[in-house]
Design an enzyme around this catalytic site. Sequence first.
Site, short mmCIF file in Angstrom:
data_model
loop_
_atom_site.label_atom_id
_atom_site.label_comp_id
_atom_site.label_asym_id
_atom_site.label_seq_id
_atom_site.Cartn_x
_atom_site.Cartn_y
_atom_site.Cartn_z
N LYS A 157 0.78 -1.17 -0.11
CA LYS A 157 -0.13 0.13 -0.25
C LYS A 157 1.03 1.27 -0.11
O LYS A 157 1.97 1.21 1.08
CB LYS A 157 -0.91 0.07 1.19
CG LYS A 157 -1.98 1.07 1.35
CD LYS A 157 -3.23 0.60 0.31
CE LYS A 157 -4.51 1.45 0.37
NZ LYS A 157 -5.06 0.94 1.71
N HIS A 158 0.56 2.14 -0.76
CA HIS A 158 1.63 3.39 -0.88
C HIS A 158 2.99 2.98 -1.23
O HIS A 158 3.89 3.71 -0.46
CB HIS A 158 1.30 4.40 0.13
CG HIS A 158 -0.07 4.96 -0.06
ND1 HIS A 158 -0.74 5.72 -1.07
CD2 HIS A 158 -1.25 4.81 0.58
CE1 HIS A 158 -1.78 6.18 -0.94
NE2 HIS A 158 -2.53 5.66 0.17
N HIS A 167 14.53 5.36 -0.31
CA HIS A 167 13.96 6.53 -0.38
C HIS A 167 12.90 6.93 -1.48
O HIS A 167 13.07 6.18 -2.57
CB HIS A 167 14.82 7.76 -0.19
CG HIS A 167 15.70 7.61 1.02
ND1 HIS A 167 17.06 7.33 0.82
CD2 HIS A 167 15.47 7.87 2.22
CE1 HIS A 167 17.55 7.47 2.11
NE2 HIS A 167 16.61 7.66 3.13
N ASN A 218 13.13 5.53 7.55
CA ASN A 218 13.71 4.62 8.32
C ASN A 218 12.64 3.31 8.28
O ASN A 218 11.76 3.43 8.51
CB ASN A 218 14.03 5.02 9.56
CG ASN A 218 15.23 5.97 9.57
OD1 ASN A 218 16.38 5.54 9.17
ND2 ASN A 218 14.95 7.21 10.17
#
Length: 530
Positions: free
Chosen positions: A281-282, A530, A424
């Site tokens: 999800k996302h 990232h 993180n």
Amino acid sequence: MTDHPRRITRALLSVSDKTGLIEFATALAARGIELVSTGGTAKAIAAAGLAVKDVSDLTGFPEMMDGRVKTLHPKVHGGLLAIRGNAEHVKAMGDHGIVPIDLLVVNLYPFEATVDKGAGYEDCIENIDIGGPAMIRAAAKNHDDVAVVVEAADYQAVLDELAAHDGAVTLTLRKRLAAKAYARTAAYDAAISNWFATQLKTDAPDFRAVGGRLIQSLRYGENPHQNAAFYATPEKRAGVATARQVQGKELSYNNINDTDAAYECVGEFDASRTAACVIVKHANPCGVAEGSSLLDAYRKALACDSTSAFGGIVALNRTLDAEAARAITEIFTEVIIAPDATDEAIAIVAAKKNLRLLLAGSLPDPRANGLTYKTVAGGLLVQSRDNAVVDDMVLKAVTKRQPTEAELRDLKFAFRVAKHVKSNTIVYAKDLATVGIGAGQMSRVDSARIAARKAEDAAAELKLAAPMTKGSVVASDAFFPFADGLLVAIEAGATAVIQPGGSVRDDEVIKAADDAGIAMVFTGTRHFRH
């Protein structure tokens, strides 16, 4: 420039991909357009019974040097570049016996396909087209007078205009074809330059070009006010770009991004060893598990965070079967992606007409080399793909207590997942399934807390006596800068930890682990994402 259509009287055709060639050439000839061609294209046209002039007859020079030199001639480029309304250009054409070429049809030597099939260096070099791009660029520059076609998909558009405008094509079409022509040669050169960089083992060439072929225009981007499109690169990596969509609504920008994240993660799990399921999800995994079957893996992955799984992406590492399909379709799911699916599974998914089913044919290789790209203001960040796999790492136990065999198995599993979670990252795992995932936090301790809280919520939903983090292991994508994040994991019930190590406070973190009697393993490899 004028807006009126330009009549086509002469066409030069030189194509590697002969799809639709004869039909197109036949339609041109039926309009009285003179056909000029080269090599194999000329032979194919002549074999179809059409009158065709060899380019050598146009230039007065034979094809030479194994075909390397055939169209690089003033009588070809003059015919393409001459401005028809310029008296000096017209006089030069007359003085030198140059005739106008009004339509250029060229598709390039199959360099990308040659590289893709693993051909040797010399074979790849011979498949670098020189004359083709030169002619394409010339014709595109002179689009006020010349139409240029670089793929068979545009043949019909040209024929439609010839029919609508009494043998002429409009400036609007010529401009569109010219823009496409320059994009095609740019993508072609990008493929060549990137291949050379790979051959030379050059990590940072002075110029980096990126090219792609449109797969689809998207309704919008990440948000409705953003425009977006999806492009395929020359890299033939199994995934959303190469998959076949069996059914469902058109993929959105976010669907594509999330499906890629899910399939890259599930590719970490060798299908010959275990069934595996990833729910995303996302762009972050919210549940990952191995299992004895796809159904087992899906149930375990779903148990990690069934709330986030609603409206998510499900990726599988084996052929989707009926029992897994039934379970997945019990809740709202945006996309299912797998290497393949049984006919029965496809029929089950078909009952959910909006659910997108993608079949990729194979899994992405987590160890394969490749490049990833990220745009920044005024620049492009390029790096090699993170192809480090935990199975290949030398793991070092740094605590007094060594991990048990079961803990080590789960530690490897958790670190495999952590590679695909935004930093993180903290991942709790137990019995080859995630039981809590903390993603994308600015503080590692917050990721540890969120993952533990997620496990508490899951326990409440499943009516468990205690969170599944009790007796779990924990993975961190990067080192613990302080012992605080580790202490949160210990409090949540973790008994073993895997992390890269390398902090100036490693000794402090190791002492905290020893004081709690847990095992800790260093990988020496970081998995920032990232």
